[in-house]
Design a protein around this motif. Structure first.
Motif, PDB file in Angstrom:
ATOM      1  N   ASN A 201      30.360 -25.043   7.555  1.00 31.95           N
ATOM      2  CA  ASN A 201      30.934 -26.355   7.873  1.00 31.95           C
ATOM      3  C   ASN A 201      30.566 -26.904   9.246  1.00 31.95           C
ATOM      4  O   ASN A 201      30.755 -28.088   9.499  1.00 31.95           O
ATOM      5  CB  ASN A 201      32.471 -26.276   7.779  1.00 31.95           C
ATOM      6  CG  ASN A 201      32.950 -25.922   6.390  1.00 31.95           C
ATOM      7  OD1 ASN A 201      33.063 -26.769   5.505  1.00 31.95           O
ATOM      8  ND2 ASN A 201      33.253 -24.640   6.173  1.00 31.95           N
ATOM      9  N   LEU A 202      30.068 -26.073  10.165  1.00 30.33           N
ATOM     10  CA  LEU A 202      29.770 -26.537  11.525  1.00 30.33           C
ATOM     11  C   LEU A 202      28.480 -27.345  11.532  1.00 30.33           C
ATOM     12  O   LEU A 202      27.449 -26.895  11.035  1.00 30.33           O
ATOM     13  CB  LEU A 202      29.652 -25.342  12.474  1.00 30.33           C
ATOM     14  CG  LEU A 202      29.531 -25.683  13.960  1.00 30.33           C
ATOM     15  CD1 LEU A 202      30.785 -26.373  14.450  1.00 30.33           C
ATOM     16  CD2 LEU A 202      29.268 -24.422  14.776  1.00 30.33           C
ATOM     17  N   ASN A 203      28.530 -28.560  12.089  1.00 27.27           N
ATOM     18  CA  ASN A 203      27.359 -29.430  12.227  1.00 27.27           C
ATOM     19  C   ASN A 203      26.909 -29.442  13.679  1.00 27.27           C
ATOM     20  O   ASN A 203      27.698 -29.777  14.569  1.00 27.27           O
ATOM     21  CB  ASN A 203      27.687 -30.859  11.777  1.00 27.27           C
ATOM     22  CG  ASN A 203      28.057 -30.920  10.308  1.00 27.27           C
ATOM     23  OD1 ASN A 203      27.520 -30.165   9.487  1.00 27.27           O
ATOM     24  ND2 ASN A 203      28.985 -31.785   9.964  1.00 27.27           N
ATOM     25  N   TYR A 204      25.659 -29.065  13.903  1.00 30.12           N
ATOM     26  CA  TYR A 204      25.103 -29.098  15.257  1.00 30.12           C
ATOM     27  C   TYR A 204      24.715 -30.537  15.571  1.00 30.12           C
ATOM     28  O   TYR A 204      23.855 -31.101  14.913  1.00 30.12           O
ATOM     29  CB  TYR A 204      23.873 -28.189  15.330  1.00 30.12           C
ATOM     30  CG  TYR A 204      23.665 -27.563  16.676  1.00 30.12           C
ATOM     31  CD1 TYR A 204      23.458 -28.349  17.809  1.00 30.12           C
ATOM     32  CD2 TYR A 204      23.664 -26.184  16.835  1.00 30.12           C
ATOM     33  CE1 TYR A 204      23.263 -27.775  19.049  1.00 30.12           C
ATOM     34  CE2 TYR A 204      23.470 -25.595  18.069  1.00 30.12           C
ATOM     35  CZ  TYR A 204      23.258 -26.393  19.171  1.00 30.12           C
ATOM     36  OH  TYR A 204      23.059 -25.821  20.409  1.00 30.12           O
ATOM     37  N   PRO A 205      25.327 -31.203  16.556  1.00 32.90           N
ATOM     38  CA  PRO A 205      25.025 -32.611  16.837  1.00 32.90           C
ATOM     39  C   PRO A 205      23.536 -32.821  17.123  1.00 32.90           C
ATOM     40  O   PRO A 205      22.891 -32.005  17.785  1.00 32.90           O
ATOM     41  CB  PRO A 205      25.889 -32.928  18.065  1.00 32.90           C
ATOM     42  CG  PRO A 205      26.995 -31.922  18.026  1.00 32.90           C
ATOM     43  CD  PRO A 205      26.396 -30.688  17.444  1.00 32.90           C
ATOM     44  N   ASP A 206      22.982 -33.934  16.572  1.00 25.04           N
ATOM     45  CA  ASP A 206      21.562 -34.234  16.781  1.00 25.04           C
ATOM     46  C   ASP A 206      21.244 -34.421  18.261  1.00 25.04           C
ATOM     47  O   ASP A 206      20.170 -34.017  18.729  1.00 25.04           O
ATOM     48  CB  ASP A 206      21.185 -35.495  15.997  1.00 25.04           C
ATOM     49  CG  ASP A 206      21.301 -35.284  14.498  1.00 25.04           C
ATOM     50  OD1 ASP A 206      21.271 -34.113  14.071  1.00 25.04           O
ATOM     51  OD2 ASP A 206      21.458 -36.276  13.755  1.00 25.04           O
ATOM     52  N   GLU A 207      22.159 -35.039  18.992  1.00 24.29           N
ATOM     53  CA  GLU A 207      21.911 -35.269  20.420  1.00 24.29           C
ATOM     54  C   GLU A 207      21.762 -33.952  21.177  1.00 24.29           C
ATOM     55  O   GLU A 207      20.897 -33.801  22.035  1.00 24.29           O
ATOM     56  CB  GLU A 207      23.065 -36.080  21.001  1.00 24.29           C
ATOM     57  CG  GLU A 207      22.887 -36.428  22.484  1.00 24.29           C
ATOM     58  CD  GLU A 207      24.078 -37.207  23.034  1.00 24.29           C
ATOM     59  OE1 GLU A 207      24.119 -37.428  24.245  1.00 24.29           O
ATOM     60  OE2 GLU A 207      24.949 -37.585  22.219  1.00 24.29           O
ATOM     61  N   ALA A 208      22.604 -32.947  20.817  1.00 20.96           N
ATOM     62  CA  ALA A 208      22.514 -31.644  21.477  1.00 20.96           C
ATOM     63  C   ALA A 208      21.241 -30.908  21.068  1.00 20.96           C
ATOM     64  O   ALA A 208      20.629 -30.201  21.870  1.00 20.96           O
ATOM     65  CB  ALA A 208      23.741 -30.806  21.137  1.00 20.96           C
ATOM     66  N   GLN A 209      20.834 -31.069  19.796  1.00 18.11           N
ATOM     67  CA  GLN A 209      19.597 -30.421  19.356  1.00 18.11           C
ATOM     68  C   GLN A 209      18.384 -30.999  20.069  1.00 18.11           C
ATOM     69  O   GLN A 209      17.483 -30.267  20.492  1.00 18.11           O
ATOM     70  CB  GLN A 209      19.439 -30.567  17.839  1.00 18.11           C
ATOM     71  CG  GLN A 209      20.488 -29.817  17.025  1.00 18.11           C
ATOM     72  CD  GLN A 209      20.203 -29.860  15.547  1.00 18.11           C
ATOM     73  OE1 GLN A 209      19.056 -29.775  15.130  1.00 18.11           O
ATOM     74  NE2 GLN A 209      21.244 -30.002  14.751  1.00 18.11           N
ATOM     75  N   GLU A 210      18.336 -32.326  20.201  1.00 15.94           N
ATOM     76  CA  GLU A 210      17.200 -32.947  20.877  1.00 15.94           C
ATOM     77  C   GLU A 210      17.146 -32.542  22.351  1.00 15.94           C
ATOM     78  O   GLU A 210      16.056 -32.385  22.917  1.00 15.94           O
ATOM     79  CB  GLU A 210      17.300 -34.469  20.751  1.00 15.94           C
ATOM     80  CG  GLU A 210      17.133 -34.971  19.321  1.00 15.94           C
ATOM     81  CD  GLU A 210      17.378 -36.474  19.215  1.00 15.94           C
ATOM     82  OE1 GLU A 210      17.709 -37.086  20.252  1.00 15.94           O
ATOM     83  OE2 GLU A 210      17.239 -37.017  18.102  1.00 15.94           O
ATOM     84  N   ALA A 211      18.304 -32.360  22.973  1.00 14.19           N
ATOM     85  CA  ALA A 211      18.332 -31.953  24.380  1.00 14.19           C
ATOM     86  C   ALA A 211      18.194 -30.446  24.553  1.00 14.19           C
ATOM     87  O   ALA A 211      18.080 -29.964  25.680  1.00 14.19           O
ATOM     88  CB  ALA A 211      19.627 -32.433  25.045  1.00 14.19           C
ATOM     89  N   GLY A 212      18.214 -29.693  23.439  1.00 12.34           N
ATOM     90  CA  GLY A 212      18.103 -28.238  23.528  1.00 12.34           C
ATOM     91  C   GLY A 212      19.312 -27.584  24.177  1.00 12.34           C
ATOM     92  O   GLY A 212      19.175 -26.606  24.909  1.00 12.34           O
ATOM     93  N   ILE A 213      20.525 -28.127  23.933  1.00 11.48           N
ATOM     94  CA  ILE A 213      21.737 -27.643  24.583  1.00 11.48           C
ATOM     95  C   ILE A 213      22.382 -26.553  23.724  1.00 11.48           C
ATOM     96  O   ILE A 213      22.581 -26.735  22.521  1.00 11.48           O
ATOM     97  CB  ILE A 213      22.730 -28.794  24.808  1.00 11.48           C
ATOM     98  CG1 ILE A 213      22.100 -29.870  25.689  1.00 11.48           C
ATOM     99  CG2 ILE A 213      24.018 -28.270  25.443  1.00 11.48           C
ATOM    100  CD1 ILE A 213      21.740 -29.391  27.067  1.00 11.48           C
ATOM    101  N   SER A 214      22.703 -25.404  24.339  1.00 12.53           N
ATOM    102  CA  SER A 214      23.496 -24.338  23.736  1.00 12.53           C
ATOM    103  C   SER A 214      24.707 -24.107  24.636  1.00 12.53           C
ATOM    104  O   SER A 214      24.567 -24.050  25.853  1.00 12.53           O
ATOM    105  CB  SER A 214      22.682 -23.049  23.596  1.00 12.53           C
ATOM    106  OG  SER A 214      21.580 -23.238  22.736  1.00 12.53           O
ATOM    107  N   ALA A 215      25.887 -23.974  24.035  1.00 18.24           N
ATOM    108  CA  ALA A 215      27.101 -23.848  24.843  1.00 18.24           C
ATOM    109  C   ALA A 215      28.197 -23.184  24.019  1.00 18.24           C
ATOM    110  O   ALA A 215      28.096 -23.059  22.793  1.00 18.24           O
ATOM    111  CB  ALA A 215      27.572 -25.212  25.357  1.00 18.24           C
ATOM    112  N   VAL A 216      29.247 -22.735  24.737  1.00 14.68           N
ATOM    113  CA  VAL A 216      30.453 -22.182  24.127  1.00 14.68           C
ATOM    114  C   VAL A 216      31.599 -23.119  24.466  1.00 14.68           C
ATOM    115  O   VAL A 216      31.862 -23.389  25.641  1.00 14.68           O
ATOM    116  CB  VAL A 216      30.750 -20.755  24.635  1.00 14.68           C
ATOM    117  CG1 VAL A 216      32.053 -20.249  24.032  1.00 14.68           C
ATOM    118  CG2 VAL A 216      29.605 -19.817  24.297  1.00 14.68           C
ATOM    119  N   VAL A 217      32.273 -23.625  23.440  1.00 14.45           N
ATOM    120  CA  VAL A 217      33.379 -24.571  23.623  1.00 14.45           C
ATOM    121  C   VAL A 217      34.668 -23.865  23.240  1.00 14.45           C
ATOM    122  O   VAL A 217      34.815 -23.385  22.117  1.00 14.45           O
ATOM    123  CB  VAL A 217      33.175 -25.844  22.773  1.00 14.45           C
ATOM    124  CG1 VAL A 217      34.338 -26.802  22.989  1.00 14.45           C
ATOM    125  CG2 VAL A 217      31.859 -26.509  23.125  1.00 14.45           C
TER     126      VAL A 217
END
Length: 279
Positions: A201-217
């Motif tokens: 169910n988790l969707n990786y936001p397109d904006e974060a994918q394009e920026a190459g962002i990995s994080a823990v929320v």
């Protein structure tokens, strides 16, 4: 031009037939091959001449004897005698010690173990101190003259009632929001089910994918006694739509297994970490 002459004639003769051959173009084309050959031979000869001159110069240099320059080295006289060094300065005197006033002596009354003996066998220094002496002095193993212990106040004696009172038990408020419990709230099915839920169910936001962002929320929310989720808030703000997706995935999920304290289900404030990692 006659057909027999055409078969034996040069291409240039055929090309310039009936034209002014003295103009120059005919002569340039006619002598082109010889001029190119002569230029090539001249360049080749110049190159060979330069190479030979370089070789000859190198051989002449190698035959010349090398010159070695020798300089006289003058050694200076070094005074090997050890110079008398001045003695080190004496250490500074120690600071004067402060005179510490001797504390005043307190009056001590010697305490002896009571024994049952005859009156004439009791020694003077073994007699137990009187009640007044005990109240004004400290009890020790020797007799000592000094200040009377005027600051010693005997604790008041309270008369007991003879009954034992049990401690009053503090009633736990099970309707408050707990942050520490014996059994924490968890996703139904445990950690393995939580991982499967995120993968589906988790969707990786397109904006974060394009920026190459990995994080823990980290997401904070309330799990009530029935396992219902409320007050979902993202504690971390990495941006690029990651905290919004973390809040959405918590709200969309099923009811959780409620927390327990002293065998009762309670309201619990939980913090869940969600990891966004680029593959």
């Amino acid at each position: 031009m006659d057909i027999n002459k055409i078969l034996k004639a040069d291409f240039l003769d055929i090309l310039f037939e009936g034209r002014n051959k003295d103009y120059g173009a005919y002569l340039l084309r006619k002598t082109y091959s010889s001029r190119m050959r002569n230029a090539f031979l001249a360049v080749l000869a110049g190159t060979a001449l330069a190479f030979g001159a370089a070789k000859l110069q190198d051989s002449m240099k190698s035959n010349e004897p090398e010159k070695i320059e020798v300089e006289d080295v003058v050694l200076e006289d070094v005074d090997t005698k050890k110079k008398d060094e001045p003695p080190p300065p004496p250490p500074p005197p120690p600071p004067p010690q402060k005179q510490v006033a001797e504390p005043p002596k307190l009056e001590i009354a010697k305490f002896t173990t009571p024994k049952v003996v005859k009156d004439n066998e009791v020694k003077e220094d073994e007699k137990p101190p009187t009640i007044d002496k005990i109240e004004e002095s400290k009890i020790g193993f020797v007799n000592q003259e000094g200040m009377k212990n005027v600051d010693v106040v005997a604790p008041p004696v309270e008369k007991g009632t003879g009954s034992v009172v049990a401690p009053v038990a503090v009633e736990e408020d099970y309707d408050k929001v707990f942050t520490k419990v014996e059994i924490k709230a968890e996703f139904p099915g445990g950690a393995a089910a939580w991982k499967r839920y995120l993968e589906r169910n988790l969707n990786y936001p397109d904006e974060a994918q394009e920026a190459g962002i990995s994080a823990v929320v980290r997401v904070q929310f309330i799990v009530d006694k029935q396992g219902k989720i409320s007050e979902v808030v993202a504690l971390d703000k990495p941006g690029h739509g990651l905290e919004e997706e973390a809040v959405r995935i918590i709200k969309k999920g099923p009811d959780w297994k409620p927390a327990e304290q002293n065998g009762r289900k309670v309201i619990y404030k939980h913090i869940q970490s969600i990891t966004f990692r680029m593959q």
